[in-house]
Design an enzyme around this catalytic site. Structure first.
Site, PDB file in Angstrom:
ATOM      1  N   MET A   1      50.671  38.666  63.428  1.00  0.00           N
ATOM      2  CA  MET A   1      51.697  39.574  62.593  1.00  0.00           C
ATOM      3  C   MET A   1      51.580  39.059  61.110  1.00  0.00           C
ATOM      4  O   MET A   1      51.776  39.927  60.118  1.00  0.00           O
ATOM      5  CB  MET A   1      53.180  38.846  63.029  1.00  0.00           C
TER       6      MET A   1
ATOM      7  N   LYS B   1      76.051   3.774  69.760  1.00  0.00           N
ATOM      8  CA  LYS B   1      75.845   3.101  70.957  1.00  0.00           C
ATOM      9  C   LYS B   1      76.942   2.310  71.283  1.00  0.00           C
ATOM     10  O   LYS B   1      77.149   2.140  72.594  1.00  0.00           O
ATOM     11  CB  LYS B   1      74.584   2.409  70.632  1.00  0.00           C
TER      12      LYS B   1
ATOM     13  N   PHE C   1      67.936   1.119  61.510  1.00  0.00           N
ATOM     14  CA  PHE C   1      67.073   1.692  62.248  1.00  0.00           C
ATOM     15  C   PHE C   1      67.219   2.921  63.235  1.00  0.00           C
ATOM     16  O   PHE C   1      68.339   2.891  63.692  1.00  0.00           O
ATOM     17  CB  PHE C   1      66.304   0.413  63.116  1.00  0.00           C
ATOM     18  N   GLN C   2      66.491   3.951  62.717  1.00  0.00           N
ATOM     19  CA  GLN C   2      66.852   5.225  63.447  1.00  0.00           C
ATOM     20  C   GLN C   2      68.157   5.756  62.969  1.00  0.00           C
ATOM     21  O   GLN C   2      68.818   6.311  64.003  1.00  0.00           O
ATOM     22  CB  GLN C   2      66.566   5.157  64.964  1.00  0.00           C
TER      23      GLN C   2
ATOM     24  N   GLU D   1      61.567  16.680  71.237  1.00  0.00           N
ATOM     25  CA  GLU D   1      63.124  16.977  71.281  1.00  0.00           C
ATOM     26  C   GLU D   1      63.076  18.553  71.025  1.00  0.00           C
ATOM     27  O   GLU D   1      64.143  19.146  71.740  1.00  0.00           O
ATOM     28  CB  GLU D   1      63.689  16.452  70.380  1.00  0.00           C
TER      29      GLU D   1
HETATM   30  C1  LIG Z   1      57.792  28.061  63.172  1.00  0.00           C
HETATM   31  C2  LIG Z   1      57.366  29.479  62.411  1.00  0.00           C
HETATM   32  N1  LIG Z   1      56.340  29.134  61.451  1.00  0.00           N
HETATM   33  C3  LIG Z   1      55.841  30.341  61.098  1.00  0.00           C
HETATM   34  C4  LIG Z   1      56.209  31.496  61.241  1.00  0.00           C
HETATM   35  C5  LIG Z   1      55.768  32.915  60.549  1.00  0.00           C
HETATM   36  N2  LIG Z   1      55.060  33.637  61.640  1.00  0.00           N
HETATM   37  C6  LIG Z   1      55.543  34.723  62.291  1.00  0.00           C
HETATM   38  S1  LIG Z   1      54.661  35.526  63.272  1.00  0.00           S
HETATM   39  C7  LIG Z   1      53.353  34.153  62.797  1.00  0.00           C
HETATM   40  C8  LIG Z   1      51.742  34.459  63.642  1.00  0.00           C
HETATM   41  C9  LIG Z   1      51.975  34.325  65.002  1.00  0.00           C
HETATM   42  O1  LIG Z   1      50.735  34.031  65.508  1.00  0.00           O
HETATM   43  P1  LIG Z   1      50.592  34.191  67.048  1.00  0.00           P
HETATM   44  O2  LIG Z   1      51.482  33.247  67.832  1.00  0.00           O
HETATM   45  O3  LIG Z   1      49.016  33.860  67.273  1.00  0.00           O
HETATM   46  O4  LIG Z   1      51.024  35.594  67.540  1.00  0.00           O
HETATM   47  P2  LIG Z   1      50.489  37.037  67.082  1.00  0.00           P
HETATM   48  O5  LIG Z   1      51.032  37.624  66.022  1.00  0.00           O
HETATM   49  O6  LIG Z   1      48.873  36.833  67.020  1.00  0.00           O
HETATM   50  O7  LIG Z   1      50.446  37.934  68.335  1.00  0.00           O
HETATM   51  C10 LIG Z   1      53.596  33.450  62.017  1.00  0.00           C
HETATM   52  C11 LIG Z   1      52.928  32.348  61.471  1.00  0.00           C
HETATM   53  C12 LIG Z   1      57.301  31.734  62.324  1.00  0.00           C
HETATM   54  N3  LIG Z   1      57.794  32.661  62.852  1.00  0.00           N
HETATM   55  N4  LIG Z   1      57.665  30.478  63.062  1.00  0.00           N
END
Ligand SMILES: Cc1ncc(C[n+]2csc(CCOP(=O)(O)OP(=O)(O)O)c2C)c(N)n1
Ligand SMILES: [Mg+2]
Lengths: 190, 584
Positions: free
Chosen positions: B482, B164, B114-115, B52
């Site tokens: 990042m 529903k 349920f749900q 979803e």
């Molecule tokens: C759902 C979610 N969980 C955690 C984060 C924190 N976060 C931001 S960038 C990142 C790393 C992303 O890694 P990747 O997709 O490999 O991209 P890169 O920075 O290596 O280009 C994380 C964990 C987020 N933005 N979204």
């Protein structure tokens, strides 16, 4: 060494900096909010305050227009002037909110709160409680041989003052409605 | 006499009457009557996502690339809770979507059936508005109101929870025209007073800058057109947030690049040193302002926004203008022209000289390599090889997202879909599916990081099933890049949990889904590999293995002002040891 010149292994540095709390003074404001009386509308208003970290000192709500299904919510809140402005704007975004008035800002207004006080005691303390209630124009709405329940209407300050006086005289419990408020003068708040 | 029909039929009829052609969703017990109605018609196409969250991001991609609301249909309980991240994403980025959720029958609400989940309770803070419909007679009108609320004023997600029994019962249908939407009418015309004051300030400004955001794109194509006219007529420089890229063309004469935490040096310096800042449909997000107390200290600020709560929220402004961007820009242009199109030409000319000086820093320069693909290089090649295509870009979240914003050029609005406000890893892939649904002939590319991409990789099934030729361009650094960058710069190089271990073989993964996989590790092969990706008529996973420790620059570290930007290795080499010179 990293670009920010933080020593490897150091723990003294964090990326997160708390926002500078602009040293504006906090003010108490009374807001009057007209809403559609539909399911969940109070939850939306309260959720806004808790979600964004605003204060609620008191909140009252009741339907005031039975044909138009509109309620008035009166909220006493406190915050810096910019926070108060933000609260008003955020309330205005809620879809079933029709009007938001800052009664504190928009000119003179009247505020009233109703409270019930249960005071238990005998002898002199009982007589003194009744005498003070008379001075405050509180009504006796229930009594037993060792207690009174007073009803008092007034500004929150008046109710606080009465509560202070009753405390040494056997104050058992208090119920307060929270503030209801309207702007003064012949017209609707605009 | 109003037509009688079941609630389920009403849902489908209302969607048709709203002009909906595509619904993204996932069935379950509490929405079976609606799915039954969908089965018996051909006007609305249903796209079966694989989760979803994917359905909601796909609807966001559809909405952002078309300007029309995206529609989602999911079941109660887990269907609704799985949708919450997508809904929150849409709220943060002001994307109009309408989410329909099934609910247990009204007589079971509150019994922990349920749900059963308190869907309107859970989504109250993450929707613009939501409704629980307990009466079939109110259903059609509520759906029409929901479309109205989602698309009027500041757009956003709305949700309608439909028990529903309400779907099975019969009621009276009303058309969109008959539905009462009078109450919700946000103002679109701005006050003329502050607009005039702004025009006067524009006439005398020596260092003006337009700071534009996603609101320009949300306002519609006319807003972008008017922005271009205004910028070009005044000759003022224009920068934009991540969300606003494309409103003013990247090749435009007055474009000074994206601003913000990873924005261009010249754009951030212009924001810091300007004497008149004209914010249009942007909201002074913390990625933009950096340290608030040091934000653009010497400027007068104007703020055009349809949402009064955006104005003076973070930054106090001198000319607050509440209104729709297109309406306000139209008035602004008209008044400015009628007063003789005045600007301080000499002042603005000096200002451009200063900006051009800042440009000489060449803040996006990086050290290229011959053995390993630099992510910036990969994007430069992607840009060069796709520039002439009818191209739409989505991204995931991380370094690759910022590099995409820096190295790709956006010439038109609605072409760049990225999770700005919430920063949702897992957004880009399903969003690309939604974009491709809306633009079947276009080249749709998701610039991804390997970690983000895995978060919604199940949507490969969707892409293959509907033959959507979405290109998954994964800049694979085997790192949560990042996160790793912040740990390097701000947490003493302690790389806590920022590796991508046990990655799949992306080529085999593509093949397992019946799609094409391409691996590229050598800069010499890059162009051919990209061309192969573009020319393949079907979904592609492109595993572009890049330098693992590249950092994304420029960067304003959190809590620093604009003029304390870190520049890239190329520009700051040697400066780090030097001490002091790093913070420009
Ligand atoms: C759902 C979610 N969980 C955690 C984060 C924190 N976060 C931001 S960038 C990142 C790393 C992303 O890694 P990747 O997709 O490999 O991209 P890169 O920075 O290596 O280009 C994380 C964990 C987020 N933005 N979204
Ligand atoms: Mg990565």
């Amino acid at each position: 060494m990293s670009a920010l010149k933080i020593k490897k292994g150091s723990t003294s540095h964090s990326a997160y900096q708390l926002r500078d709390p602009h040293a504006e003074a906090s003010e108490r404001h009374t807001l009057s909010v007209v809403v559609d009386n539909e399911a969940g509308v109070l939850a939306r208003v309260i959720g806004l305050f808790s979600g964004r970290g605003y204060n609620i000192e008191s909140l009252t709500v009741a339907e005031v227009d039975h044909t138009g299904h509109q309620s008035r919510i009166t909220i006493v809140t406190s915050g810096t002037p910019s926070v108060i402005d933000q609260i008003q704007a955020q309330l205005g975004r809620i879809v079933p909110v029709h009007e938001v008035h800052d009664l504190t800002d928009e000119g003179p207004s009247v505020e009233r709160e109703l409270a019930l006080f249960k005071v238990a005691g005998t002898g002199d303390r009982r007589v003194e409680a009744l005498r003070l209630a008379d001075i405050f124009r509180a009504n006796v709405v229930d009594s037993t041989l060792e207690s009174f329940t007073f009803e008092l209407t007034g500004t929150p300050e008046k109710i606080d003052a009465f509560a202070e006086l009753m405390r040494p005289l056997g104050l058992v419990e208090v119920a307060r409605t929270g503030v209801a408020a309207l702007s003064r003068g012949p017209q609707q708040a605009k | 006499m109003a037509r009688q029909m079941t609630g389920a039929k009403m849902v489908v009829q209302a969607l048709k009457d709203q002009g909906v052609d595509t619904v993204f969703g996932y069935p379950g017990g509490a929405v079976l009557p609606i799915y039954d109605e969908l089965f018996q018609q051909n006007d609305i196409r249903h796209i079966l996502a694989r989760h979803e969250q994917g359905a909601v991001h796909a609807a966001e991609g559809y909405a952002r690339s078309t300007g029309r609301p995206g529609v989602v249909l999911v079941t109660s309980g887990p269907g609704a809770t799985n949708a919450v991240t997508g809904i929150t994403d849409a709220l943060m980025d002001s994307i109009p979507i309408v989410v329909l959720t099934g609910q247990v029958p009204t007589f079971m609400i509150g019994t922990d059936g349920f749900q059963e989940a308190d869907t309107v309770g859970i989504t109250r803070p993450c929707t613009k508005h939501n409704w629980l419909v307990k009466d079939t007679d109110a259903l059609a009108e509520t759906i029409h109101q929901a479309f109205h609320v989602a698309t009027t004023g500041r757009p956003g997600p709305v949700l309608i929870d439909i028990p529903k029994d309400v779907q099975f019962a019969s009621g009276a249908y009303v058309t969109p025209k008959q539905a009462d939407t009078r109450h919700y009418r946000p103002r679109v015309k701005g006050d003329l007073e502050p607009i005039k004051a702004l025009v006067e300030a524009m006439e005398t400004a020596r260092r003006p800058v337009f700071y534009t955001g996603g609101g320009v794109i949300n306002s519609g194509p006319a807003a972008s057109q008017l922005l271009r006219e205004l910028v070009d007529a005044t000759g003022f420089p224009v920068t934009s947030t991540l969300m606003g890229l494309g409103a003013y063309p990247g090749s435009g004469e007055n474009w000074i690049g994206m601003l913000g935490m990873h924005g261009l040096y010249e754009a951030n310096m212009a924001m810091h040193d300007c004497d008149l800042m004209i914010a249009v449909g942007a909201r002074f997000d913390d990625r933009i302002t950096g340290l608030i107390s040091a934000f653009s200290p010497g400027s007068k600020k104007a703020h055009v926004d349809i949402d009064p709560s955006s104005i003076n929220k973070v930054i106090h402004v001198d000319f607050p203008i509440v209104g729709d961007v297109a309406h306000v820009l139209e008035d602004l242009l008209r008044i400015w022209k009628s007063r003789g199109r005045k600007t301080d030409r000499a002042g603005v000319k000096d200002w451009w000289a200063q900006i051009n000086d800042w440009r000489k820093k060449d803040c996006l320069s990086y050290k290229n390599a011959s053995r390993v693909i630099k992510p910036q290089h990969a994007l430069e090649r992607l840009e060069a090889l796709t520039r002439d295509h009818d191209r739409y870009i989505t991204t995931e979240v991380g370094q690759h997202q910022m590099w995409a914003a820096q190295y790709l050029r956006f010439e038109a609005p609605n072409r760049f879909m990225t999770s700005g406000g919430l920063g949702t890893m897992g957004y880009g892939f399903p969003a690309s599916i939604g974009v491709q649904m809306a633009h079947p002939e276009a080249l749709v590319i998701n610039v991804a990081g390997e970690a983000s991409w895995l978060m919604n990789m199940q949507e490969m099934g969707t892409a293959v099933q509907y033959r959507l030729p979405v290109k998954q361009f994964i800049l694979n650094n085997e790192r949560l890049g990042m996160v790793r960058q912040w740990q390097q710069l701000l947490h003493g190089e302690r790389y806590s949990q920022s590796w991508s271990e046990a990655l799949p073989d992306f080529v085999k993964l593509a093949e397992a889904f019946g799609a094409r996989g391409i691996l590229c590790t050598d800069p010499a092969d890059l162009d051919d590999a990209i061309m192969e990706m573009i020319n393949h008529d079907g979904p592609v996973i492109f595993d572009c293995q890049v330098e693992k420790h590249e950092n994304c620059f420029p960067m304003i570290p959190s809590g620093k002002p604009h003029n304390e930007m870190l520049l890239g290795d190329a520009a700051t080499e040697g400066a780090i040891e030097d001490g002091g010179a790093v913070l420009v």
